[in-house]
Write an enzyme that holds these catalytic residues in place. Structure first.
Site, PDB file in Angstrom:
ATOM      1  N   LYS A 126       0.796  -1.145  -0.020  1.00  0.00           N
ATOM      2  CA  LYS A 126       0.181  -0.052  -0.193  1.00  0.00           C
ATOM      3  C   LYS A 126       0.829   1.086   0.040  1.00  0.00           C
ATOM      4  CE  LYS A 126      -4.460   0.829   0.488  1.00  0.00           C
ATOM      5  NZ  LYS A 126      -5.575  -0.053   0.094  1.00  0.00           N
TER       6      LYS A 126
HETATM    7  N1  GLU Z   1      -7.479   0.117  -2.809  1.00  0.00           N
HETATM    8  C1  GLU Z   1      -8.144  -0.989  -3.053  1.00  0.00           C
HETATM    9  C2  GLU Z   1      -8.311  -1.756  -1.845  1.00  0.00           C
HETATM   10  O1  GLU Z   1      -8.096  -1.421  -0.948  1.00  0.00           O
HETATM   11  C3  GLU Z   1      -7.995  -1.671  -4.570  1.00  0.00           C
HETATM   12  C4  GLU Z   1      -6.419  -2.296  -4.394  1.00  0.00           C
HETATM   13  C5  GLU Z   1      -6.000  -2.825  -5.833  1.00  0.00           C
HETATM   14  O2  GLU Z   1      -7.037  -2.753  -6.746  1.00  0.00           O
HETATM   15  O3  GLU Z   1      -4.896  -3.276  -6.051  1.00  0.00           O
HETATM   16  O4  GLU Z   1      -8.572  -2.981  -1.941  1.00  0.00           O
END
Ligand code: GLU
Length: 420
Positions: free
Chosen positions: A106
């Site tokens: 992240k």
């Molecule tokens: N931000 C989204 C989540 O928390 C999507 C992450 C992604 O598609 O890599 O799942």
């Protein structure tokens, strides 16, 4: 006095509990307690008035055990390292629950993007991408949208990375605009997944869909799509809210009219909306309003112990990451409120990100029906895995989901072993 909320401690505490239920030795899962890599960067941006402002950015790779790290990038004034670490760990668990070949990562920048001009946002994004460049790549770590980031920003990330490489690399990021390798269905995917799991939990509990009263906290990409699709399926959306406040109508809100209002309003906030029978409510009132299903689709730490005591919903479907605290979870479970946990309920986004990345690396284009069907198949299969594990261990669905994920990660660790 209560200690301050720390999302990483919350993640650890849930992890420990689930690992305990599986009867695992600490040494078998302790690798999950520590992210593989944490990067902190400073991002200088020359603002429109000529001043230089320095922003703080992060990219955390929690695990690459089951595949490249995967997870969004968030722009928010409250971003800090512990939040990004927690979100990265939740991504490893989420991808393991979905059983897609990814680890978890992240990123985030501590910034209130509403205070930046479009040009400043572009510069911030390009410089942040350059700063995390050594970590990302289609085989290493693939960012995506999260809170306050969107397809346009993903397009800038793709372009910046490609400029450094000297050729176009669409697979470095997902959630891109369609014209530069984005996938049909990606924008709606998280909300669509929330809709699928909501229908599934209603079915499992023998409850009808038609007329089910739903309240949705957060009217961003996830909340808005979930509310719209559930409304189309026959649910009655009685309350929605965003940072500007909430709207409530016991008889059901006119979701199409609200969406039309937001479309024509550049701030995209609910506050100014007026409609027959619509009352203004606060976010707290939304969370505690009389409804059947509550969908928190905003940020973490929304359903606290105090809120949990007052919750009237019988089912909570977590569209956001980490909306319910560990303490609140205990209260909800004692009240027999069913919580469909974030790492299952909001996995639709990363599942379709996976489809986008697969299309990018194979230079293929799938049609939208195919994508939505494949999403439904994977998310319902994960739902079943989680449900069965929870039944087997007589545990909550959150514990079920963590146990499914931990088992898959521990198996991968056993197979791969420790280097050197
Ligand atoms: N931000 C989204 C989540 O928390 C999507 C992450 C992604 O598609 O890599 O799942």
């Amino acid at each position: 006095m209560k200690s301050e909320y720390n999302p990483y401690d919350q993640m650890l505490s849930t992890l420990e509990e689930a690992a305990g239920m599986l009867g695992l030795e600490e040494s078998a899962y302790s690798f999950l307690r520590y992210p593989e890599r944490e990067l902190i960067v400073s991002i200088p941006v020359e603002m429109d008035d000529g001043r230089v402002e320095i922003f703080r950015g992060y990219r955390v790779q929690h695990s690459s055990l089951r595949g490249p790290c995967k997870g969004g990038i968030r722009y928010h004034q409250d971003v800090d390292l512990d939040e990004v670490k927690a979100l990265a760990a939740w991504m490893s668990l989420k991808c393991a629950v979905a059983n897609i070949p990814y680890g978890g990562g992240k990123g985030g920048v501590k910034v209130d993007p509403r205070k930046l001009s479009h040009r400043e946002l572009l510069k911030l994004t390009r410089r942040y991408t350059a700063a995390i460049l050594p970590l990302i790549g289609p085989e290493k770590d693939i960012p995506a949208p999260d809170v306050n980031t969107n397809s346009e920003i993903m397009g800038w990330i793709m372009d910046t990375y490609s400029m450094f490489k000297g050729y176009s690399v669409p697979g470095v990021v997902t959630g891109k605009p369609l014209d530069v390798g984005g996938s049909l269905g990606r924008k709606e995917a998280t909300g669509r997944g929330v809709m699928f799991v909501t229908l599934e939990i209603l079915k499992r509990l023998g409850k009808p869909v038609e007329g089910t009263k739903v309240a949705v906290q957060g009217y961003g990409n996830v909340g808005q799509t979930a509310a719209t699709l559930l409304h189309q399926k026959g649910c009655k959306i009685i309350a929605v809210s965003d940072v500007s406040g909430g709207l409530y109508n016991e008889a059901g809100l006119d979701i199409e009219d609200i969406n039309r209002y937001l479309h024509g309003n550049h701030k995209k906030l609910l506050a100014g909306y007026e409609g027959a029978g619509v009352q203004k409510i606060s976010n707290k009132e939304l969370l505690t309003c009389p409804c059947d299903v509550l969908v928190p689709a905003a940020l973490e730490n929304q359903i606290t112990e105090e809120i949990a005591e007052q919750i009237k919903a019988r089912i909570i479907v977590e569209g956001a990451n980490g909306p319910t605290t560990v303490e609140a979870d205990k209260v909800l479970s004692s009240k027999d409120v069913i919580v469909v946990p974030d790492i299952l309920a909001n996995s639709g986004g990363v599942i379709v990100s996976y489809f986008e990345w697969v299309q990018n690396i194979q230079s293929l284009m799938w049609d939208e029906d195919e994508i939505n069907r494949a999403l439904e198949k994977i998310i319902i299969r994960s739902f079943n895995d989680v449900w069965d594990k929870a039944e087997e261990k007589k545990a909550t669905l959150r514990m079920g989901a963590y146990m499914v994920a931990i088992e898959r990660l521990v198996t991968a660790k056993k197979i791969r072993g420790i280097f050197p």
